[in-house]
Scaffold this motif. Structure first.
Motif, PDB file in Angstrom:
ATOM      1  N   ASN A   5      49.177  46.891  38.264  1.00 56.72           N
ATOM      2  CA  ASN A   5      48.898  46.145  37.034  1.00 56.72           C
ATOM      3  C   ASN A   5      47.747  45.166  37.212  1.00 56.72           C
ATOM      4  O   ASN A   5      47.553  44.294  36.379  1.00 56.72           O
ATOM      5  N   LEU A   6      47.012  45.300  38.310  1.00 61.75           N
ATOM      6  CA  LEU A   6      45.915  44.392  38.627  1.00 61.75           C
ATOM      7  C   LEU A   6      44.620  45.165  38.784  1.00 61.75           C
ATOM      8  O   LEU A   6      44.620  46.324  39.201  1.00 61.75           O
ATOM      9  N   ILE A   7      43.521  44.498  38.462  1.00 55.25           N
ATOM     10  CA  ILE A   7      42.194  45.084  38.600  1.00 55.25           C
ATOM     11  C   ILE A   7      41.376  44.176  39.505  1.00 55.25           C
ATOM     12  O   ILE A   7      41.343  42.957  39.297  1.00 55.25           O
ATOM     13  N   LEU A   8      40.722  44.761  40.480  1.00 59.80           N
ATOM     14  CA  LEU A   8      39.869  43.980  41.387  1.00 59.80           C
ATOM     15  C   LEU A   8      38.762  43.279  40.614  1.00 59.80           C
ATOM     16  O   LEU A   8      38.106  43.895  39.767  1.00 59.80           O
ATOM     17  N   ILE A   9      38.562  42.021  40.914  1.00 60.40           N
ATOM     18  CA  ILE A   9      37.511  41.263  40.230  1.00 60.40           C
ATOM     19  C   ILE A   9      36.135  41.852  40.518  1.00 60.40           C
ATOM     20  O   ILE A   9      35.297  41.927  39.629  1.00 60.40           O
ATOM     21  N   ASP A  10      35.920  42.304  41.741  1.00 57.75           N
ATOM     22  CA  ASP A  10      34.633  42.918  42.072  1.00 57.75           C
ATOM     23  C   ASP A  10      34.353  44.129  41.197  1.00 57.75           C
ATOM     24  O   ASP A  10      33.223  44.352  40.759  1.00 57.75           O
ATOM     25  N   VAL A  35      44.622  36.355  40.420  1.00 53.06           N
ATOM     26  CA  VAL A  35      45.714  36.616  41.355  1.00 53.06           C
ATOM     27  C   VAL A  35      45.106  36.989  42.699  1.00 53.06           C
ATOM     28  O   VAL A  35      44.217  37.837  42.764  1.00 53.06           O
ATOM     29  N   GLU A  36      45.587  36.349  43.769  1.00 54.38           N
ATOM     30  CA  GLU A  36      45.087  36.657  45.106  1.00 54.38           C
ATOM     31  C   GLU A  36      46.190  37.306  45.928  1.00 54.38           C
ATOM     32  O   GLU A  36      47.266  36.752  46.097  1.00 54.38           O
TER      33      GLU A  36
END
Length: 77
Positions: A5-10, A35-36
């Motif tokens: 449910n997360l997408i890498l910021i890069d 989120v880290e």
């Protein structure tokens, strides 16, 4: 929190052709939550729509972060 449910910021920054520092500035203003996990930083899928609105306001309409913050607070009311 699961990484599905997360997408890498890069990856987001690369897709939108924006600097990673812009995302961190949004986080400092409290406009998004980063989120880290395992030394990588992510944005949740739920925040993606709001993030893309903010990107358009900033880059297409040239609204600064203070203005975006004010708009966000007005829209929440």
């Amino acid at each position: 929190m699961e990484t599905e449910n997360l997408i890498l910021i890069d990856k987001i920054c690369s897709h939108h052709n924006i600097e990673v520092s812009f995302v961190y500035a949004l986080q400092e203003f409290g406009l998004i939550e980063v989120v880290e996990l395992a030394d990588q930083r992510f944005l949740s899928n739920e925040q993606l729509k709001d993030f893309e609105k903010i990107v358009r306001l900033h880059y297409e309409l040239n609204i600064n972060l203070e203005g975006i913050d004010a708009i966000a607070h007005l829209l929440q009311r």
